[in-house]
Design a protein around this motif. Structure first.
Motif, PDB file in Angstrom:
ATOM      1  N   ALA A 490     -32.299 -37.648  25.145  1.00 51.76           N
ATOM      2  CA  ALA A 490     -32.082 -36.205  25.275  1.00 51.76           C
ATOM      3  C   ALA A 490     -32.203 -35.550  23.911  1.00 51.76           C
ATOM      4  CB  ALA A 490     -30.715 -35.937  25.880  1.00 51.76           C
ATOM      5  N   GLY A 491     -32.457 -34.257  23.919  1.00 52.55           N
ATOM      6  CA  GLY A 491     -32.623 -33.538  22.648  1.00 52.55           C
ATOM      7  C   GLY A 491     -34.025 -33.752  22.109  1.00 52.55           C
ATOM      8  N   ARG A 492     -34.956 -33.928  23.018  1.00 53.49           N
ATOM      9  CA  ARG A 492     -36.341 -34.162  22.621  1.00 53.49           C
ATOM     10  C   ARG A 492     -36.894 -33.027  21.799  1.00 53.49           C
ATOM     11  NH1 ARG A 492     -40.099 -34.281  27.189  1.00 53.49           N
ATOM     12  NH2 ARG A 492     -38.456 -33.425  28.489  1.00 53.49           N
ATOM     13  N   THR A 493     -36.407 -31.837  22.111  1.00 51.67           N
ATOM     14  CA  THR A 493     -37.048 -30.672  21.549  1.00 51.67           C
ATOM     15  C   THR A 493     -36.307 -30.108  20.346  1.00 51.67           C
ATOM     16  OG1 THR A 493     -35.898 -29.546  23.300  1.00 51.67           O
ATOM     17  CG2 THR A 493     -38.204 -30.008  23.653  1.00 51.67           C
ATOM     18  N   ALA A 494     -35.195 -30.756  19.988  1.00 51.16           N
ATOM     19  CA  ALA A 494     -34.433 -30.273  18.842  1.00 51.16           C
ATOM     20  C   ALA A 494     -35.054 -30.826  17.574  1.00 51.16           C
ATOM     21  CB  ALA A 494     -32.978 -30.709  18.972  1.00 51.16           C
ATOM     22  N   LEU A 495     -36.191 -30.292  17.212  1.00 54.22           N
ATOM     23  CA  LEU A 495     -36.864 -30.766  16.020  1.00 54.22           C
ATOM     24  C   LEU A 495     -36.111 -30.250  14.815  1.00 54.22           C
ATOM     25  CD1 LEU A 495     -40.490 -30.036  17.155  1.00 54.22           C
ATOM     26  CD2 LEU A 495     -39.356 -32.242  17.065  1.00 54.22           C
ATOM     27  N   SER A 502     -41.672 -33.827   0.771  1.00 60.32           N
ATOM     28  CA  SER A 502     -42.972 -34.469   0.907  1.00 60.32           C
ATOM     29  C   SER A 502     -43.608 -34.048   2.229  1.00 60.32           C
ATOM     30  CB  SER A 502     -42.826 -35.991   0.901  1.00 60.32           C
ATOM     31  OG  SER A 502     -42.207 -36.422   2.093  1.00 60.32           O
ATOM     32  N   HIS A 503     -44.915 -34.238   2.310  1.00 59.65           N
ATOM     33  CA  HIS A 503     -45.606 -33.987   3.564  1.00 59.65           C
ATOM     34  C   HIS A 503     -45.034 -34.854   4.667  1.00 59.65           C
ATOM     35  CE1 HIS A 503     -48.774 -31.858   1.433  1.00 59.65           C
ATOM     36  NE2 HIS A 503     -49.095 -31.391   2.627  1.00 59.65           N
ATOM     37  N   THR A 504     -44.912 -36.142   4.360  1.00 61.90           N
ATOM     38  CA  THR A 504     -44.441 -37.085   5.374  1.00 61.90           C
ATOM     39  C   THR A 504     -43.069 -36.673   5.875  1.00 61.90           C
ATOM     40  OG1 THR A 504     -45.690 -38.787   4.250  1.00 61.90           O
ATOM     41  CG2 THR A 504     -44.024 -39.517   5.822  1.00 61.90           C
ATOM     42  N   GLY A 505     -42.192 -36.327   4.954  1.00 61.68           N
ATOM     43  CA  GLY A 505     -40.848 -35.914   5.339  1.00 61.68           C
ATOM     44  C   GLY A 505     -40.878 -34.697   6.240  1.00 61.68           C
ATOM     45  N   ALA A 506     -41.736 -33.748   5.894  1.00 55.79           N
ATOM     46  CA  ALA A 506     -41.800 -32.511   6.683  1.00 55.79           C
ATOM     47  C   ALA A 506     -42.355 -32.767   8.078  1.00 55.79           C
ATOM     48  CB  ALA A 506     -42.664 -31.491   5.952  1.00 55.79           C
ATOM     49  N   LEU A 507     -43.185 -33.788   8.191  1.00 53.89           N
ATOM     50  CA  LEU A 507     -43.812 -34.070   9.496  1.00 53.89           C
ATOM     51  C   LEU A 507     -42.893 -34.844  10.422  1.00 53.89           C
ATOM     52  CD1 LEU A 507     -47.346 -35.092   8.236  1.00 53.89           C
ATOM     53  CD2 LEU A 507     -46.827 -33.121   9.681  1.00 53.89           C
ATOM     54  N   ALA A 508     -41.852 -35.472   9.840  1.00 55.63           N
ATOM     55  CA  ALA A 508     -41.032 -36.403  10.613  1.00 55.63           C
ATOM     56  C   ALA A 508     -40.003 -35.667  11.458  1.00 55.63           C
ATOM     57  CB  ALA A 508     -40.361 -37.403   9.673  1.00 55.63           C
ATOM     58  N   GLY A 509     -40.480 -34.928  12.477  1.00 53.55           N
ATOM     59  CA  GLY A 509     -39.570 -34.298  13.426  1.00 53.55           C
ATOM     60  C   GLY A 509     -38.886 -35.383  14.230  1.00 53.55           C
ATOM     61  N   ASP A 510     -37.643 -35.149  14.575  1.00 54.91           N
ATOM     62  CA  ASP A 510     -36.845 -36.132  15.303  1.00 54.91           C
ATOM     63  C   ASP A 510     -37.589 -36.794  16.442  1.00 54.91           C
ATOM     64  OD1 ASP A 510     -34.679 -35.777  13.845  1.00 54.91           O
ATOM     65  OD2 ASP A 510     -33.577 -34.538  15.290  1.00 54.91           O
ATOM     66  N   ASP A 511     -38.143 -35.959  17.308  1.00 57.01           N
ATOM     67  CA  ASP A 511     -38.596 -36.531  18.560  1.00 57.01           C
ATOM     68  C   ASP A 511     -39.802 -37.421  18.403  1.00 57.01           C
ATOM     69  OD1 ASP A 511     -38.054 -36.671  21.421  1.00 57.01           O
ATOM     70  OD2 ASP A 511     -40.157 -36.126  21.467  1.00 57.01           O
ATOM     71  N   VAL A 513     -40.614 -39.162  15.888  1.00 55.60           N
ATOM     72  CA  VAL A 513     -40.169 -40.417  15.293  1.00 55.60           C
ATOM     73  C   VAL A 513     -39.527 -41.306  16.359  1.00 55.60           C
ATOM     74  CG1 VAL A 513     -38.550 -41.448  13.660  1.00 55.60           C
ATOM     75  CG2 VAL A 513     -39.891 -39.447  12.988  1.00 55.60           C
ATOM     76  N   TYR A 514     -38.636 -40.722  17.145  1.00 54.83           N
ATOM     77  CA  TYR A 514     -38.016 -41.482  18.237  1.00 54.83           C
ATOM     78  C   TYR A 514     -39.082 -42.029  19.171  1.00 54.83           C
ATOM     79  CZ  TYR A 514     -32.905 -40.966  17.943  1.00 54.83           C
ATOM     80  OH  TYR A 514     -31.593 -41.088  17.602  1.00 54.83           O
ATOM     81  N   ASP A 515     -40.011 -41.161  19.524  1.00 55.80           N
ATOM     82  CA  ASP A 515     -41.016 -41.540  20.505  1.00 55.80           C
ATOM     83  C   ASP A 515     -41.824 -42.744  20.036  1.00 55.80           C
ATOM     84  OD1 ASP A 515     -41.986 -40.563  23.079  1.00 55.80           O
ATOM     85  OD2 ASP A 515     -43.904 -40.389  22.054  1.00 55.80           O
ATOM     86  N   ASP A 516     -42.311 -42.658  18.796  1.00 60.24           N
ATOM     87  CA  ASP A 516     -43.148 -43.745  18.281  1.00 60.24           C
ATOM     88  C   ASP A 516     -42.353 -45.026  18.093  1.00 60.24           C
ATOM     89  OD1 ASP A 516     -45.469 -42.280  18.227  1.00 60.24           O
ATOM     90  OD2 ASP A 516     -45.244 -41.640  16.150  1.00 60.24           O
TER      91      ASP A 516
END
Lengths: 711, 711
Positions: A490-495, A502-511, A513-516
């Motif tokens: 749950a909370g898939r959309t709470a990015l 860093s670019h990588t840090g900015a791209l790492a939205g919660d969901d 990361v969880y998904d992968d």
């Protein structure tokens, strides 16, 4: 991978630390990359214009010149980057211009010089990076540079460390992977070369946890290999500590006592209707739990025919589980008594802890539990069920349909939905466990138990977060090799709008990361609550498919089309029917029916046509799973279809042929009873939907593929 | 848009035709573009090297030189393109090299010269095109060039002709739209300029239907405008004819007779159990149809108490509907008799026509119907229901729950699923219609009726194809302004590997075209059968929302998180609660509950808390829709929640406040009854799922937005 030069990296990082910095300069970054065999352009540091000219001459190709200053992080903004410089003279001029620009930008900046670097380009720009995720720790990222990663967020993550196969899976894990494999007539990229860079980045951040964020952006990848054109390394500003985990043996011992207790104490047991301590007592007794039940209540001598004690310390024998059914404010002292008694596990039903803002009280209780080595479930839960022991330690009502799936939920509301759904569908369950605030016991503790529990053959978990994502992934990776694990995150959309440099840090939205990472762990993610419940119900019933060849047999052409759509949606492969098999199917169906796949036996056919084609589908070893589409007719009524299908499938099972069979039933209300009958015979069947049976089969396949069971 | 020079285009196309070509040369393409005000680079045709030099001097910028030959279609392959030519001398040399290359490539090629063209670039490459879709006719396409469109298929389609707003919607209709709006710090593209080009392409292919495919690829778009760098125009090789449609009045007159017949003849009526002609008679009579029923059977005098006739021609009065329940081979002669009798409509239940390969028989029957002006439903259908007339002209069983939704299905199996689902959920239905082979009556005929039918307030259609996509879209566009239309398009994944000579043609996979154009028509597309059925059940019950502000009120924090996820999935906007409203909600909920949105009233609350917060949600005019998350507790049992919610909502309705309210019920099996109770009170409620109620609300919103009803 060649042995990395850890000492070199250690030296650089220590120096950066010693100088009070948390960002590495470009030359420092390059030396770190060199130490781990990460390819970078030829380059050097020029401190004078003449040195810049000499370097340009040595490199012998077009160069890029960049300012090197620990005070200037945004080099381009400062006019500190010039590209396309050809030859020594132009390099000399570039040096002077960059220095002038940098001084104009920040007169105070300490300037180390100008980096003169082989200009790279061509091929494809990719991003390879690593960041430190609050849940999972070190994760690596891969994406295509530019619009794809920054606008479409086409990026993929894995837990570090990873192996070569996992690194390679990242390259195919982005939507635009085709681009790298030579789409539009371009040369395919050296995938192994890119994977090697990913693997080395993973090794680096694993060896040096103080590297908080790491960017190679861009990396130019072409047929010849991959080269990192820019490196950005940021260090943790505070010390890094790994979470402490009990050993697997200790976890198992405690969970074994929780699930198979010889005796249960009910702290706050009561004779009074409506009290939680009354419900728990009733449920334990009426549920049929055969171990000792000890009511704890200082004001009673006996409760429901059992001797009551004033305190757990008064109980003569050992106590494996203490179920708490008292107000939050009394928990600490009662738990201390449990500690003194040597109670193994506590089930903390009461609310009034962190979830109501009372973190302090929760911390106090957790500290007591730790002090005495008590493993604690909750607080703020409905309790738990373990059907093999007829154990119903909850304030709900007993559940007695035994079966293979264990379910857990972080939320009480979702727990109640699990119970209601289970009851109405007669889902066979081994356990239902509330995790609530997860102050101690969490998903990986339970997975560790279910992994070896012969009563459990699948697990479904609702969760909103993971206390220790790394521990969960490690356990899940092991577990999913044997049994499916379904997760509703749950909370898939709470990015989280995470602060990241860093670019990588900015791209790492919660969901994402969880998904992968859940996928990397072999977990089947359910898109919603209903799917989690349906997967939980269906997965344990279906045998593991032996291969990818799925065949649809349908009495309704219309259902066949929708079932095919659903197969694509679920990632299933419709078998390309070989000519001899096509011939065999055609023998049973009318000339205007369609063989191929879906096999359309047409609507007016008698039971014998369904029977013959289903039998053929089961018996031909090239077919690995069957999807049946039934159409209600007078010639073959719903229950006739259900009975014949169950019989044919059962006959095949008795001859050792056990393939997953799912069915979609289109018809009047009788198809509901027919679907239930099929479910009772381990055929996953639904009325009024073509999507759901295929989605459950798809979930089984996702698991089997990840577990490497499809061969 | 300035007046296009149609005469110029006509002249060019006629010349191309006259020369036996179907592809225009680049200069011809440019002249066509000029005639419609589509911006192209400055250019000219050089027939000598000196002319090339002069042109380059006149253009005064870097130029591109390209071979012009009707025999050389693949210019680059032939070495016929040189770029980056600066100045007259280099242009002269380029001319000579290109001519030499072209002759080497194809010595026979007739060479018209070399096109010298202003070199364009910079900004973003987009593709604008048009193609001729077998279902929809002229459609226009828009996408970002390169990887995005070719690998990720990020492209969008609309029916031509389109207006400025629709053209602009295409730019936001691609996933990477952000790129054009200035992502990554770039200047935003001149969206109006791009939309103008799309609109002009649409006008061009509408004015000249013989243009089969049209590509502007690439178009360079930047802040200053859009310029088409390459134009490709292909003509139809055979004459173009538009499908003939009856007038709307004629359709309506026929459909009115079908749905509200004064008399029905049953061709093949029978007293014999198990015969279709027996079922149809029984269903007409038992269903309560009040008009005349005439059995047709040459071997009987009376059937079920009604006088039987040997032929429809023997019936004394007029016949509005003839239901056919005889074998296919007898249909033609019986239909001829219907024609002679002047029967208005025929319901063709029999199978044995095109679906079994007997296209010839179907064509024969269709020809008879056309000859006599009979509108014909089917063949190969279960028949149809129209509940306002208690009309059940099917071989199934009567259906009597009257209500607002009309359903149609192309497949009989899906029709049976509709019937079973409707019966089990007591869905209020106005019509259920089988379309089968759609040899005559199709979806747009029925839509035309339902549009003006005051008994119908929503339509749900299962379809596998559209006979005339353009007629459907025209009708649906009108209809969806008033009532929602849900479509389940089966065969989503059957992307026809279409032979296409243009980029646009190659990109136009069936499903993406259907998806975009159905959306353009305001249709709500259901992703699967179950969703179609649930939308059909729920949409007519929900009032139209007055704005985008959705609020979640939940007793279970866990459900709140999942409901929020579902909102994002369904494209709903969670309202940003203003401080005063937040204050108001906080008055009713415990201090540790969460206001904000979701509003978490917490699990242990009494009915009064649900009641107060739901009432507040209904009464505050800034809130437009409510999503309720219920958690089963002893304090507020399921039916108590259901009753209070229905009461509060009903009270508000009586005061003129009618907002859509949906609910997710998490709990033990009692929540099923509670959900049914809520549904009976026009609150769309489901047990054990957080997704479904939100998906239904999302579908209502999608319709209302497309219909322009949200303001």
């Amino acid at each position: 991978m060649p042995t990395p030069d850890k000492a070199a990296v250690r030296e650089i990082l220590d120096k950066v630390r010693a100088e009070g910095r948390d960002a590495l300069t470009a030359p420092e970054g390059k030396r770190v990359a060199d130490a781990y065999g990460i390819p970078t352009p030829r380059e050097g540091l020029a401190t004078t214009a003449d040195e810049a000219a000499t370097l340009a001459a040595d490199i012998g190709q077009t160069v890029v010149c960049k300012i090197v200053s620990k005070d200037i992080l945004h080099k381009t903004e400062a006019g500190g980057v010039l590209v396309g410089i050809e030859g020594p003279d132009k390099a000399r001029a570039a040096f002077e211009r960059i220095i002038a620009n940098a001084k104009a930008y920040d007169a105070e900046a300490e300037i180390a010089g100008v980096q003169v670097q082989q200009q790279v380009g061509g091929g494809h720009e990719v991003i390879i990076g690593a960041t430190t995720d609050p849940t999972f720790g070190k994760i690596v990222a891969f994406g295509l540079g530019g619009v794809l990663v920054e606008v479409l967020k086409d990026v993929t993550f894995r837990l570090a460390p990873l192996d070569t196969a996992e690194a390679a899976s990242m390259i195919n894990g982005i939507k635009a992977a085709e681009v790298l494999h030579g789409a539009r007539g371009a040369d395919p990229v050296d995938v192994d070369g890119v994977a090697t860079v990913i693997e080395r980045v993973s090794a680096l951040v694993t060896d040096f946890p103080e590297i908080r964020e790491f960017d190679l952006n861009p990396v130019f990848a072409d047929a010849a290999g991959a080269m990192a054109a820019d490196i950005r390394i940021l260090l943790e500003t505070s010390p890094v500590t790994a979470p402490v985990q009990p050993s697997q043996e200790d976890i198992l011992a405690a969970m074994n006592k929780l699930m198979n207790p010889r005796s249960v104490a009910v702290v706050g047991a009561s004779d009074q209707e409506g009290k939680i301590g009354n419900s728990v007592m009733k449920n334990l007794i009426n549920g049929g739990y055969a171990g000792e039940i000890h009511p704890i209540n200082p004001k009673a001598d006996e409760i429901m025919g059992r001797k009551a004690y004033a305190s757990v310390t008064d109980i003569p024998g050992e106590v494996d589980v203490a179920v708490f059914a008292i107000p939050a404010k009394f928990v600490a002292s009662a738990l201390t008594e449990c500690g003194e008694k040597g109670v193994a596990t506590a089930v903390m039903i009461p609310s009034g802890f962190a979830e109501t803002g009372n973190q302090e009280l929760q911390d106090e209780v957790v500290a007591i539990a730790h002090r005495y080595g008590i493993r604690m479930l909750g607080p703020n839960i409905y309790g738990y069920y373990y059907t093999p022991q007829n154990l119903c330690a909850t304030f709900c009502t007993p559940y007695d349909v035994k079966g293979g799936v264990a379910l857990t939920s972080q939320s009480g509301g979702i727990g109640m939905a699990i119970l209601g759904f289970a009851r109405t569908t007669k889902m066979g369950v081994s356990a239902i466990v509330g995790l609530g605030n997860k102050s101690d016991v969490d998903e990986d503790d339970l997975l560790t138990y279910f992994e070896q529990d012969e009563n459990t053959n699948a697990v479904a978990m609702h969760l909103e977060d993971l206390k220790d994502g790394r521990a969960f992934v490690e356990t899940a990776k092991r577990m999913t090799k044997k049994k499916p694990v379904v997760v509703l995150k749950a909370g898939r959309t709470a990015l989280g709008a995470r602060a990241a440099s860093s670019h990588t840090g900015a791209l790492a939205g919660d969901d994402k990361v969880y998904d992968d990472i859940l996928r990397q762990a072999g977990v089947v993610r359910a898109p919603g609550l209903n799917e989690m419940l349906e997967y939980a119900r269906g997965l344990p019933l279906l045998p593991t498919p032996q291969g990818e060849n799925v065949v649809i047999i349908t009495g309704a052409g219309g259902s066949g089309v929708l079932l095919s759509d659903a197969c694509v949606e679920a990632g299933l492969s419709l078998m390309d029917i070989p000519p001899d098999l096509d011939e065999s199917f055609r023998r049973y169906i009318p000339p205007f029916g369609a063989a191929g796949n879906p096999i359309d036996i047409t609507g007016g056919e008698p039971p014998s046509t369904y029977e013959a084609t289903i039998r053929l589908g089961l018996e031909d070893p090239r077919i690995h799973a069957l999807i049946l589409g039934y159409w209600h007719t007078i010639v073959t009524p719903p229950m006739v279809f259900a009975e014949l299908t169950a019989r044919v499938v059962e006959e095949a099972r008795q001859r050792g042929i056990d393939k997953p069979v799912v069915a979609s039933l289109a018809g009047d209300t009788e198809v509901e009873k027919a679907s239930d009958y099929l479910f009772d015979h381990r055929i996953v069947a639904y009325p009024y939907t073509t999507e759901r049976p295929v989605a459950v089969l798809g979930a089984k396949y996702r698991w089997a593929r990840a577990a490497g069971l499809l061969g």
